[in-house]
Design an enzyme around this catalytic site. Sequence first.
Site, PDB file in Angstrom:
ATOM      1  N   ARG A  63       0.812  -1.219   0.000  1.00 34.90           N
ATOM      2  CA  ARG A  63       0.000   0.000   0.000  1.00 34.90           C
ATOM      3  C   ARG A  63       0.846   1.270   0.000  1.00 34.90           C
ATOM      4  O   ARG A  63       0.493   2.275   0.606  1.00 34.90           O
ATOM      5  CB  ARG A  63      -0.975   0.031   1.190  1.00 34.90           C
ATOM      6  CG  ARG A  63      -1.960  -1.115   1.201  1.00 34.90           C
ATOM      7  CD  ARG A  63      -2.903  -1.081  -0.008  1.00 34.90           C
ATOM      8  NE  ARG A  63      -3.754  -2.261   0.013  1.00 34.90           N
ATOM      9  CZ  ARG A  63      -3.477  -3.414  -0.579  1.00 34.90           C
ATOM     10  NH1 ARG A  63      -2.354  -3.542  -1.261  1.00 34.90           N
ATOM     11  NH2 ARG A  63      -4.301  -4.430  -0.525  1.00 34.90           N
ATOM     12  N   SER A  85     -10.578   1.089   3.829  1.00 35.50           N
ATOM     13  CA  SER A  85      -9.833   0.595   4.991  1.00 35.50           C
ATOM     14  C   SER A  85      -8.988   1.735   5.550  1.00 35.50           C
ATOM     15  O   SER A  85      -8.099   2.248   4.874  1.00 35.50           O
ATOM     16  CB  SER A  85      -8.937  -0.567   4.590  1.00 35.50           C
ATOM     17  OG  SER A  85      -9.712  -1.652   4.121  1.00 35.50           O
ATOM     18  N   GLU A  96      -4.051   4.457   6.422  1.00 36.74           N
ATOM     19  CA  GLU A  96      -3.873   4.340   4.984  1.00 36.74           C
ATOM     20  C   GLU A  96      -4.143   5.654   4.257  1.00 36.74           C
ATOM     21  O   GLU A  96      -3.442   6.007   3.317  1.00 36.74           O
ATOM     22  CB  GLU A  96      -4.776   3.233   4.430  1.00 36.74           C
ATOM     23  CG  GLU A  96      -4.491   2.881   2.981  1.00 36.74           C
ATOM     24  CD  GLU A  96      -5.152   1.576   2.560  1.00 36.74           C
ATOM     25  OE1 GLU A  96      -5.541   1.484   1.387  1.00 36.74           O
ATOM     26  OE2 GLU A  96      -5.277   0.676   3.393  1.00 36.74           O
TER      27      GLU A  96
END
Length: 363
Positions: free
Chosen positions: A173, A250, A355
């Site tokens: 990510r 998320s 994130e």
Amino acid sequence: MSFDDVADRLAATGARLRAAVPLAELTTLRVGGPAIVADCASTEALVATVRELDAAGIPVLLIAGGSNLLIADAGFAGVVVRIATAGVTLAGDSVLAEAGANWDAVVAATVEAGFGGLECLSGIPGSAGATPVQNVGAYGVEVATLLRRVQLLDRASGAIRWVEPGELGFGYRTSVLKHSDHAVVLAVEFALRPDGSSEPLRYRELAAALGAEEGESRPVAQVRAEVLRLRAGKGMVLDPADHDTWSAGSFFTNPVVPDTQVDAVRAAIATHVGADVAVPTWPVAGGVKFSAGWLIERAGFAKGFPGEDAPARLSTKHTLALTNRGTATAEDLVTLARTVRQGVAERFRIRLEPEPVTVGVAL
């Protein structure tokens, strides 16, 4: 900095300027205060606008789909450049998308044309240009494995060039483009599977839903439909009527614990949850990846936490998403994120990392 000053500077770029735009209108979390916005509907306007603002030393915030942003209630003291380019071209065994193209529309176009590769990334909100920035992934597929090249504007030199995936420092990510203002993504190109078959199914839940074994492939349209169904069941497909989708997806990444710390983490989990409880983990280079959603729930934060009256809550469908129930502020979401992160750290010795990109706020 006044609106008139900016308007004079950007008069010849082709951008459309708007004053005092609530940035909540441009993000999927639907929070964020006001700013001057320059809408760029062409790559030429985008390049000219960024170059002009950089030359003038005016702070720039780039927004396309706004799906991975948490912006302060005070807004942004500069110019928000909204990337509104939308071109998508299918040719041979690849798809070329301008940075502002809706990501799910790009995936849908490839599936409808009978190409495989991107189907597991269906339903992810945001823009095509954002996908390499944080190495977007879902259901066992990551952008890094499919990306052919990225077109970048180098903000230091003003040069435009295509770069290969090997230059982007991809990780879980993340990439060298994340948390950096050195370059602007202008376009992305992905390799596709011309035979209409999906990527090998690597995610157990998806494979089981399709009646397949892990590693098998299925027709792309079938896989896309199942991915959309699974994501919708977790509140991960945008729906204005469903506050569970007023989120950044998320909010925390699945933490990777180094090998040297894994035993301590497992001992903490055994103490608080039980020694015989199955813990979802995945081996990775140099450590073990744990499920952030599982850790959050086992730390005492249930779906819907902290309750019906809270303006910011965990999703009622998925503990990994922080959601705006309609009236939340950025500060409400920050407070919730801190509470969850602290609770997980106290119980399991794991620090969760956010994130989304934060602007004007700190966790």
